[in-house]
Design a protein around this motif. Structure first.
Motif, mmCIF file in Angstrom:
data_model
loop_
_atom_site.group_PDB
_atom_site.id
_atom_site.type_symbol
_atom_site.label_atom_id
_atom_site.label_comp_id
_atom_site.label_asym_id
_atom_site.label_seq_id
_atom_site.Cartn_x
_atom_site.Cartn_y
_atom_site.Cartn_z
ATOM 1 N N ARG A 131 -22.972 -0.542 -4.854
ATOM 2 C CA ARG A 131 -22.036 0.052 -3.950
ATOM 3 C C ARG A 131 -20.735 -0.567 -3.208
ATOM 4 N NH1 ARG A 131 -23.926 4.736 -1.481
ATOM 5 N NH2 ARG A 131 -24.031 3.936 0.530
ATOM 6 N N ARG A 132 -21.065 -2.087 -3.335
ATOM 7 C CA ARG A 132 -20.016 -2.723 -2.770
ATOM 8 C C ARG A 132 -18.696 -3.117 -3.836
ATOM 9 N NH1 ARG A 132 -20.868 -3.440 2.699
ATOM 10 N NH2 ARG A 132 -23.180 -2.841 2.803
ATOM 11 N N VAL A 133 -17.623 -3.001 -3.107
ATOM 12 C CA VAL A 133 -16.642 -3.392 -4.028
ATOM 13 C C VAL A 133 -16.122 -4.962 -4.087
ATOM 14 C CG1 VAL A 133 -15.652 -0.899 -3.495
ATOM 15 C CG2 VAL A 133 -14.946 -3.072 -2.118
ATOM 16 N N TYR A 134 -15.150 -5.071 -4.958
ATOM 17 C CA TYR A 134 -14.537 -6.560 -4.878
ATOM 18 C C TYR A 134 -13.019 -6.356 -5.299
ATOM 19 C CZ TYR A 134 -14.882 -5.367 -9.832
ATOM 20 O OH TYR A 134 -14.715 -4.511 -10.984
ATOM 21 N N ALA A 135 -12.469 -7.410 -5.077
ATOM 22 C CA ALA A 135 -10.894 -7.341 -5.348
ATOM 23 C C ALA A 135 -10.409 -7.646 -6.681
ATOM 24 C CB ALA A 135 -10.144 -8.432 -4.532
ATOM 25 N N MET A 136 -9.861 -6.768 -7.700
ATOM 26 C CA MET A 136 -9.357 -6.655 -8.924
ATOM 27 C C MET A 136 -8.176 -7.729 -9.129
ATOM 28 S SD MET A 136 -9.972 -6.265 -11.954
ATOM 29 C CE MET A 136 -11.233 -4.961 -12.589
ATOM 30 N N ARG A 137 -7.135 -7.659 -8.200
ATOM 31 C CA ARG A 137 -5.932 -8.538 -8.580
ATOM 32 C C ARG A 137 -6.254 -9.948 -8.577
ATOM 33 N NH1 ARG A 137 -4.468 -4.318 -5.490
ATOM 34 N NH2 ARG A 137 -2.588 -2.931 -6.151
ATOM 35 N N PHE A 147 1.574 -12.822 -13.871
ATOM 36 C CA PHE A 147 1.253 -11.333 -13.484
ATOM 37 C C PHE A 147 2.403 -10.837 -12.614
ATOM 38 C CE2 PHE A 147 -0.972 -7.723 -11.217
ATOM 39 C CZ PHE A 147 -1.088 -6.993 -12.523
ATOM 40 N N PHE A 148 3.030 -9.737 -13.484
ATOM 41 C CA PHE A 148 4.144 -8.936 -12.698
ATOM 42 C C PHE A 148 3.576 -7.455 -12.323
ATOM 43 C CE2 PHE A 148 8.296 -6.396 -13.324
ATOM 44 C CZ PHE A 148 8.874 -6.699 -11.939
ATOM 45 N N GLU A 149 3.172 -7.066 -11.368
ATOM 46 C CA GLU A 149 2.533 -5.727 -10.969
ATOM 47 C C GLU A 149 3.641 -4.872 -10.959
ATOM 48 O OE1 GLU A 149 -0.260 -5.643 -7.754
ATOM 49 O OE2 GLU A 149 -0.353 -3.688 -8.156
ATOM 50 N N ILE A 150 3.431 -3.580 -11.380
ATOM 51 C CA ILE A 150 4.119 -2.647 -11.476
ATOM 52 C C ILE A 150 3.541 -1.350 -10.773
ATOM 53 C CG2 ILE A 150 5.622 -0.830 -12.843
ATOM 54 C CD1 ILE A 150 6.033 -3.189 -14.963
ATOM 55 N N GLY A 151 4.058 -0.838 -9.535
ATOM 56 C CA GLY A 151 3.345 0.467 -9.143
ATOM 57 C C GLY A 151 2.536 0.298 -7.934
ATOM 58 N N LYS A 152 2.584 -0.871 -7.455
ATOM 59 C CA LYS A 152 1.501 -1.266 -6.260
ATOM 60 C C LYS A 152 1.292 -0.307 -5.270
ATOM 61 C CE LYS A 152 0.334 -5.253 -3.558
ATOM 62 N NZ LYS A 152 0.664 -6.852 -3.216
ATOM 63 N N LEU A 153 1.947 0.525 -5.029
ATOM 64 C CA LEU A 153 1.974 1.616 -3.731
ATOM 65 C C LEU A 153 1.489 3.248 -4.369
ATOM 66 C CD1 LEU A 153 4.671 0.565 -1.295
ATOM 67 C CD2 LEU A 153 2.371 -0.103 -1.498
ATOM 68 N N TRP A 154 1.425 3.236 -5.586
ATOM 69 C CA TRP A 154 0.941 4.567 -5.988
ATOM 70 C C TRP A 154 -0.036 4.421 -7.062
ATOM 71 C CZ3 TRP A 154 2.539 6.937 -10.639
ATOM 72 C CH2 TRP A 154 3.382 6.362 -11.525
ATOM 73 N N GLY A 155 -0.863 5.756 -7.357
ATOM 74 C CA GLY A 155 -1.592 5.520 -8.319
ATOM 75 C C GLY A 155 -2.612 4.274 -8.157
ATOM 76 N N ARG A 156 -3.047 4.052 -6.760
ATOM 77 C CA ARG A 156 -3.879 2.830 -6.581
ATOM 78 C C ARG A 156 -5.068 2.504 -7.047
ATOM 79 N NH1 ARG A 156 -2.409 2.437 -0.277
ATOM 80 N NH2 ARG A 156 -3.010 0.271 -0.536
ATOM 81 N N SER A 157 -5.796 3.432 -7.820
ATOM 82 C CA SER A 157 -6.986 3.282 -8.195
ATOM 83 C C SER A 157 -6.854 2.409 -9.494
ATOM 84 C CB SER A 157 -7.972 4.298 -8.410
ATOM 85 O OG SER A 157 -7.325 5.161 -9.384
ATOM 86 N N VAL A 158 -5.693 2.472 -10.267
ATOM 87 C CA VAL A 158 -5.615 1.332 -11.101
ATOM 88 C C VAL A 158 -4.311 0.301 -10.833
ATOM 89 C CG1 VAL A 158 -6.494 2.728 -12.992
ATOM 90 C CG2 VAL A 158 -3.794 2.663 -12.683
ATOM 91 N N VAL A 159 -4.388 -1.022 -11.147
ATOM 92 C CA VAL A 159 -3.350 -1.996 -11.080
ATOM 93 C C VAL A 159 -2.741 -2.072 -12.704
ATOM 94 C CG1 VAL A 159 -3.067 -4.355 -10.525
ATOM 95 C CG2 VAL A 159 -4.846 -3.029 -9.332
ATOM 96 N N THR A 160 -1.486 -1.954 -12.509
ATOM 97 C CA THR A 160 -0.660 -2.176 -13.818
ATOM 98 C C THR A 160 0.355 -3.048 -13.733
ATOM 99 O OG1 THR A 160 0.836 -0.298 -13.495
ATOM 100 C CG2 THR A 160 -1.134 0.251 -14.451
ATOM 101 N N GLY A 161 0.823 -3.645 -14.759
ATOM 102 C CA GLY A 161 1.729 -4.543 -14.721
ATOM 103 C C GLY A 161 1.705 -5.417 -16.084
ATOM 104 N N LEU A 162 2.831 -6.120 -15.943
ATOM 105 C CA LEU A 162 3.108 -7.335 -17.337
ATOM 106 C C LEU A 162 2.611 -8.291 -17.018
ATOM 107 C CD1 LEU A 162 6.550 -5.865 -17.928
ATOM 108 C CD2 LEU A 162 4.477 -5.045 -18.952
ATOM 109 N N ALA A 163 2.375 -9.328 -18.011
ATOM 110 C CA ALA A 163 1.869 -10.752 -17.802
ATOM 111 C C ALA A 163 1.976 -11.441 -19.097
ATOM 112 C CB ALA A 163 0.343 -10.656 -17.416
ATOM 113 N N ARG A 164 1.688 -12.731 -19.185
ATOM 114 C CA ARG A 164 1.752 -13.410 -20.392
ATOM 115 C C ARG A 164 0.047 -14.056 -20.686
ATOM 116 N NH1 ARG A 164 6.670 -14.490 -18.815
ATOM 117 N NH2 ARG A 164 8.418 -13.536 -20.227
ATOM 118 N N LEU A 165 -0.089 -14.098 -21.955
ATOM 119 C CA LEU A 165 -1.349 -14.759 -22.342
ATOM 120 C C LEU A 165 -0.757 -15.923 -23.302
ATOM 121 C CD1 LEU A 165 -3.742 -11.972 -22.820
ATOM 122 C CD2 LEU A 165 -4.157 -13.696 -21.114
ATOM 123 N N ASP A 166 -1.052 -17.111 -22.839
ATOM 124 C CA ASP A 166 -0.748 -18.229 -23.774
ATOM 125 C C ASP A 166 0.813 -18.103 -24.182
ATOM 126 O OD1 ASP A 166 -1.119 -20.746 -24.927
ATOM 127 O OD2 ASP A 166 -1.914 -19.795 -26.840
#
Lengths: 515, 70
Positions: free
Chosen positions: A283-289, A301-320
């Protein structure tokens, strides 16, 4: 013999054009905390890279001897330049000339940057300030007839969304077609307190009985929170910096692949903190970002849309070093449940990733679709199946990490089912058609009601179900492929991108962006 | 007047602040239960709490004011 006379005349006209709407209008622009279109272009592009096209296009008056006596530049500055050495097309509205209104617009010139982007296959940035070329009642007086409305060039505007990255920046009050030009983009921004967006402004909506200010009608409190634009920024310079960064993850057009950049971050880096991130109390939450920021290349990590549709975090990033798109649940909003706006936001990002060949990483903690009267009124399931369909239609490489919950129809959309994709779960994983705390009453109704002590019967059933809930048991029938040590998440994602990079295919997507 | 609003619909379980308290951005100010989870509401503005606008166990709707600030 020379052509100096003509060149002098050309230079004179260019100097006139550089004055835009004149000193007084330029001062008013600055007083309103706005840059002029020429200052904007200078700050957005690589130094000295702008090549202006059609600077001398404008409205002129000549005397009886054919001598130019009045000149008003058109209210768009267009051309091409470079961002980080890569070419871009620019459509810059000039609010100092007739407030950006359509009567100072030259249709052919205003369509030029759209065509430039389309035919040279280069990204397009629209600096929108004003009505952006839509019609005005004033035109009717001049024309002497009315007309069936059309949006000139909408065909190219729509095609561009399937071909090249398009950025729409609202840099003032934008209305009508101007608002449409902002929204018809892959990435749209507005400047807090300076930009407003509306289909029709306060004087027009007063006729339907709404007395509102520009800010109340279409400020960032509205449009950065409903997804009309992706994000709000504090200044124009921030808008330009974000535009440059957004484009850095994308190829020049769909016929190229996103470029790998050098990464100094160890792809095998172990992240100790992830062992204790998810609380044992469900029942306890944690921070996903912080999880997202930890697993991708440091600072990427380049977040897109931080203030809307807030139950998901979306963005662009790099892996290796490889650009990827990231979708991650945010338990702080409805426990990560899929809402109408969060489904819209996911669909938008998946479309972007599909068009520009970005592999997708999905970090899942989804208790299901949001439930309740408000969720039903919002038609959550309609937008939900749209997001699920976008996932299913996608063909870009996909990797899913189930961090905690994965329930119901929304949970089933943790990955596309049309192909094999890599999937891992943390030991905190819990899943099913629905959480059994909520499902017991329905499934065991008869048994509970028949018991002399229904509460005890419910507890007994709950204990029995809890015993089989370990995710390790789910791995027995291979219903989850692999339970991993959360600390290895980055290493596994970098492994995924190493395997997947060659699977990216340049070219036009079989489905396209619907803005 | 500044307002502290709930970003989610749910049942207000408790306040972590009372009138007179000074709060800063990011501070936990209330707990709302939604989707069977206890979700902290974090302050998105600085200020001093002047009034609590809701009571524990009230159903609160997305965007509704939980507390007023100055």
């Amino acid at each position: 013999m020379s052509w100096n006379e003509e060149l002098d005349e050309l230079a004179r006209r260019k100097r006139l054009a550089e004055q835009m709407g004149g000193a007084e209008k330029v001062k008013r622009q600055h007083d309103n905390n706005k840059l002029t279109v020429r200052e904007r272009i200078e700050r957005l592009l690589d130094v000295g890279s702008f090549h202006e096209v059609g600077a001398t296009a404008g409205a002129t008056q000549y005397d009886a001897d054919g001598k130019l006596i009045a000149y008003r530049p058109s209210n768009q500055v267009v051309g091409h330049g470079a961002i980080d050495g890569r070419p871009v097309a620019i459509a810059g509205d000039d609010f100092t000339v007739r407030g950006g209104a359509s009567d100072a617009r030259i249709l052919e010139k205003s369509m030029y940057p759209e065509k430039l982007a389309h035919d040279l296959r280069i990204p397009l940035i629209r600096l929108v300030d004003g009505t952006g070329g839509g019609g005005s009642v004033k035109d009717l007086d001049k024309l002497g007839y009315t007309y069936v409305p059309r949006v000139p060039g909408w065909d190219i505007i729509a095609e561009n969304l399937a071909l090249v990255p398009v950025v729409g920046l609202a840099l003032g009050s934008v209305a009508g077609l101007g608002a449409a030009r902002v929204a018809a983009s892959h990435y749209a921004l507005m400047v807090r307190s300076v930009s407003q967006i509306f289909t029709a402004g306060p004087p027009v909506v007063a006729h339907i009985g709404e007395q509102v200010t520009k800010e109340e009608l279409g400020g960032a409190d509205i449009h950065a929170r409903n997804g009309t634009v992706d994000d709000e920024v504090a200044s124009e310079d921030e808008a330009f910096a974000r535009t440059r960064r957004f484009l850095s993850y994308l190829p020049r057009n769909v016929f190229e692949l996103p470029a790998r950049t050098e990464s100094k971050d160890d792809p095998k880096r172990r992240i100790e903190a992830l062992l204790t991130t998810v609380p044992r109390d469900t029942r306890r939450v944690y921070a996903m970002r912080p999880i997202v920021e930890a697993v991708v290349d440091g600072g990427s990590f380049f977040e897109i849309g931080k203030l809307w549709g807030r139950s998901v975090v979306t963005g662009l990033a790099r892996l290796d070093g490889w650009p990827v798109a990231v979708i991650a649940s945010d338990p702080y909003h409805y426990g990560g449940a899929w809402t109408k706006p969060s489904c819209e936001k996911m669909t938008r990002l998946i479309d972007l990733a599909q068009i520009f060949h970005l592999p997708i990483v999905h970090l899942v903690d989804v208790p299901g679709f949001l439930i309740g009267v408000e969720a039903e009124q919002a038609s959550t399931i309609r937008y939900g199946v749209r997001a699920m369909t976008a996932i299913e239609q996608s063909t870009v490489p996909w990797c899913t990490i189930i961090v905690r919950k994965c329930f119901g129809v929304a949970g089933a959309a943790n990955r596309p089912h049309n192909r094999l994709s890599l999937r891992y779960a943390w030991p905190s994983g819990e899943w099913g058609s629905l959480p059994f705390a909520g499902g017991i009453e329905a499934a065991y109704k008869a048994e509970i009601e028949a018991s002399p002590d229904p509460a005890a019967a419910r507890e007994r059933i709950l204990a029995k179900l809890n015993a089989v809930a370990s995710p390790i048991r789910t791995a027995e029938p291979f219903s989850i492929e692999e339970i991993i040590d959360p600390r290895d998440t980055r290493a596994l994602l970098c492994d995924f991108i190493r395997l997947a990079a060659d699977l990216r295919e340049a070219g036009m997507s079989h489905f396209t962006v619907r803005p | 007047m500044k307002k502290l609003q709930t970003p989610i619909t749910g049942t207000l379980r408790s306040f972590a602040v009372k009138p007179g308290d000074t709060i800063t951005v990011g501070q936990e100010v209330a707990m709302v239960e939604s989707m069977k989870m206890l979700i902290p509401v974090l302050a998105d503005v600085d200020g001093r709490v002047t009034r609590l606008a809701k009571n524990p166990n009230d159903v609160v709707h997305e965007g509704e004011t939980l507390a007023e600030l100055e």
